[in-house]
Design an enzyme around this catalytic site. Structure first.
Site, PDB file in Angstrom:
ATOM      1  N   ASP A  63       2.654 -17.924  14.645  1.00  0.00           N
ATOM      2  CA  ASP A  63       2.853 -17.121  13.441  1.00  0.00           C
ATOM      3  C   ASP A  63       3.536 -17.895  12.317  1.00  0.00           C
ATOM      4  O   ASP A  63       3.088 -17.860  11.168  1.00  0.00           O
ATOM      5  CB  ASP A  63       3.698 -15.885  13.764  1.00  0.00           C
ATOM      6  CG  ASP A  63       2.865 -14.749  14.334  1.00  0.00           C
ATOM      7  OD1 ASP A  63       1.625 -14.850  14.332  1.00  0.00           O
ATOM      8  OD2 ASP A  63       3.456 -13.755  14.794  1.00  0.00           O
ATOM      9  N   ARG A  72       0.852  -1.178   0.000  1.00  0.00           N
ATOM     10  CA  ARG A  72       0.000   0.000   0.000  1.00  0.00           C
ATOM     11  C   ARG A  72       0.893   1.234   0.000  1.00  0.00           C
ATOM     12  O   ARG A  72       1.960   1.221   0.617  1.00  0.00           O
ATOM     13  CB  ARG A  72      -0.924  -0.009   1.209  1.00  0.00           C
ATOM     14  CG  ARG A  72      -1.866  -1.206   1.192  1.00  0.00           C
ATOM     15  CD  ARG A  72      -2.953  -1.100   2.214  1.00  0.00           C
ATOM     16  NE  ARG A  72      -3.805  -2.280   2.194  1.00  0.00           N
ATOM     17  CZ  ARG A  72      -4.938  -2.395   2.871  1.00  0.00           C
ATOM     18  NH1 ARG A  72      -5.351  -1.399   3.642  1.00  0.00           N
ATOM     19  NH2 ARG A  72      -5.656  -3.494   2.783  1.00  0.00           N
ATOM     20  N   GLY A 111      -6.181 -10.632  17.712  1.00  0.00           N
ATOM     21  CA  GLY A 111      -5.348 -11.561  18.465  1.00  0.00           C
ATOM     22  C   GLY A 111      -3.944 -11.594  17.916  1.00  0.00           C
ATOM     23  O   GLY A 111      -3.648 -11.003  16.869  1.00  0.00           O
ATOM     24  N   HIS A 112      -3.074 -12.263  18.637  1.00  0.00           N
ATOM     25  CA  HIS A 112      -1.695 -12.467  18.202  1.00  0.00           C
ATOM     26  C   HIS A 112      -1.270 -13.877  18.567  1.00  0.00           C
ATOM     27  O   HIS A 112      -1.998 -14.623  19.233  1.00  0.00           O
ATOM     28  CB  HIS A 112      -0.758 -11.422  18.827  1.00  0.00           C
ATOM     29  CG  HIS A 112      -0.806 -10.093  18.133  1.00  0.00           C
ATOM     30  ND1 HIS A 112      -0.345  -9.899  16.854  1.00  0.00           N
ATOM     31  CD2 HIS A 112      -1.285  -8.894  18.551  1.00  0.00           C
ATOM     32  CE1 HIS A 112      -0.527  -8.636  16.504  1.00  0.00           C
ATOM     33  NE2 HIS A 112      -1.091  -8.005  17.512  1.00  0.00           N
TER      34      HIS A 112
END
Length: 383
Positions: free
Chosen positions: A161, A44, A130-131
């Site tokens: 992750d 972006r 969340g992570h």
């Protein structure tokens, strides 16, 4: 050919469009690009320009304003000629942008649409923030880590992750692309970190069902309860890791540490002796420096390794011999993995942020005047 020193990779010929994100999405894109896929990263215009980000290696990028319909149409046209698409936004966001699975599969029925989220595309928590720490908590993974009676530790975000997220997505993308090549039909890959972290727990759920251990924190052989599977401080304040599970390796560990014949080590699996055995082993390891223990034990079947920091690991002789770490674009980093005998991974490279707009769009059939108009309207940025 040396690891990471050239080659086109086993995925050469595949094209993946990656909607820029953080964490597991870029990790999956890195893995696919490392092994030859052409991965084009859609940034972006307002996104930060990360300096030498290893997880952004080996792919081109362009910056596209997705707030404009013309920008969204740019993505659709790029996807029309791609094998896969990766996004890591919350469920429903790409649908609202007109870039959801129905939109993109209508343009390209063979497309594999990869989605990586924490909670998955459905379920009562699907739209909650969340992570990694949250996802591994919900699967039981975090609850098994740490000392008995203590609080769970805060681990690195490897389980949720990257292992349970990005790697699972990369695996899912390759599987679905293989299916699309056979059937001509694309599909959606719903990779959720909570699912992936749960999958990584398969062995421990099996042990719990079989009654091999009580299923509480710090009581599993692999969680530090056993004296022969733990880390120990050395005389110089460093640490070493011992993992002598098998009886013959355990016997050698005792011999090399000078503890052979001690009655607290007579029955390796006698949990009643473990606290005393661990205290004795800790005291013995503290009598020498890490380097001295390396000289005595490293390379033996005692299942020993020094605990290295990230600045030390690339210089270790074994890692150097295998090329486990390489230097690329002026930065030491993990080499691509796994290794293939006939199609070595490409040498990682890092290209300028959003520096490929003209070339990528021209390859997708955009005329030079159209590209200039898109740039003038602020739809695309970069070179």
């Amino acid at each position: 050919m040396a690891q990471g020193q050239g080659g086109t990779g086993v995925l050469a010929g595949l094209r993946i469009i990656e909607l820029a994100g953080i964490g597991p999405g870029p990790f999956a894109g890195m893995m696919l690009a490392d092994h030859g896929a052409e991965v084009i990263r859609i940034e972006r215009p307002e996104s930060p320009r990360r300096y030498k980000d290893v997880m952004q290696r080996s792919r081109r990028s362009i910056a596209v304003d997705l707030k404009q319909e013309a920008g969204r149409e740019v993505v659709r046209r790029l996807v029309a000629g791609a094998d896969g698409f990766i996004e890591g936004l919350r469920p429903g966001v790409t649908e609202r942008l007109g870039l959801g699975p129905d939109d993109l599969l209508a343009r390209n029925p063979r497309l594999v649409y990869g989605r990586i989220t924490g909670w998955g595309q459905d379920g009562p928590m699907a739209r909650a923030a969340g992570h990694d720490l949250n996802y591994i908590s919900l699967t039981g993974a975090l609850g098994l880590m740490g000392e008995p009676g203590g609080k769970p530790p805060i681990p690195l975000n490897l389980v949720g992750d990257f292992g349970g997220g990005g790697m699972l997505l990369a695996f899912g993308m390759v599987c679905a692309i293989l299916a699309a090549q056979r059937t001509g039909a694309g599909q959606v890959v719903d990779a959720a970190m909570v699912d992936g972290a749960a999958l990584l727990m398969a062995m421990f759920y099996s042990q719990g069902v079989s009654g091999e251990w009580p299923g509480t924190r710090g009581t599993n052989l692999l969680s530090g309860a056993a004296p022969f599977y733990d880390t120990y401080e050395t005389a110089d304040g460093e640490f070493v890791a011992l993992a002598a599970i098998e009886p013959q390796f355990f016997a050698l560990m005792l011999e090399l540490t000078g503890l052979a014949g001690d009655p607290d080590f007579a029955d390796q699996m006698d949990r009643a002796c473990w606290p005393r055995a661990k205290a004795k082993l800790a005291a013995r390891i503290r009598t020498r420096t890490r380097a001295e223990w390396c000289e005595t034990m490293e390379g033996s079947d005692a299942c020993f390794a020094p605990v290295l920091g990230v600045a030390e690991a690339p210089a270790h002789p074994h890692n150097r011999a295998r090329g486990t770490f390489i230097e690329a674009f002026g930065q030491v980093q993990p080499a691509p993995a796994p290794r293939f005998s006939h199609n070595p991974a490409r040498q990682p490279e890092l290209k300028p942020w959003a520096g490929d707009a003209d070339a990528v769009l021209a390859e997708a059939g955009f005329a030079a005047d159209d590209i200039a108009a898109l740039r003038a309207a602020g739809v695309i940025a970069g070179g």
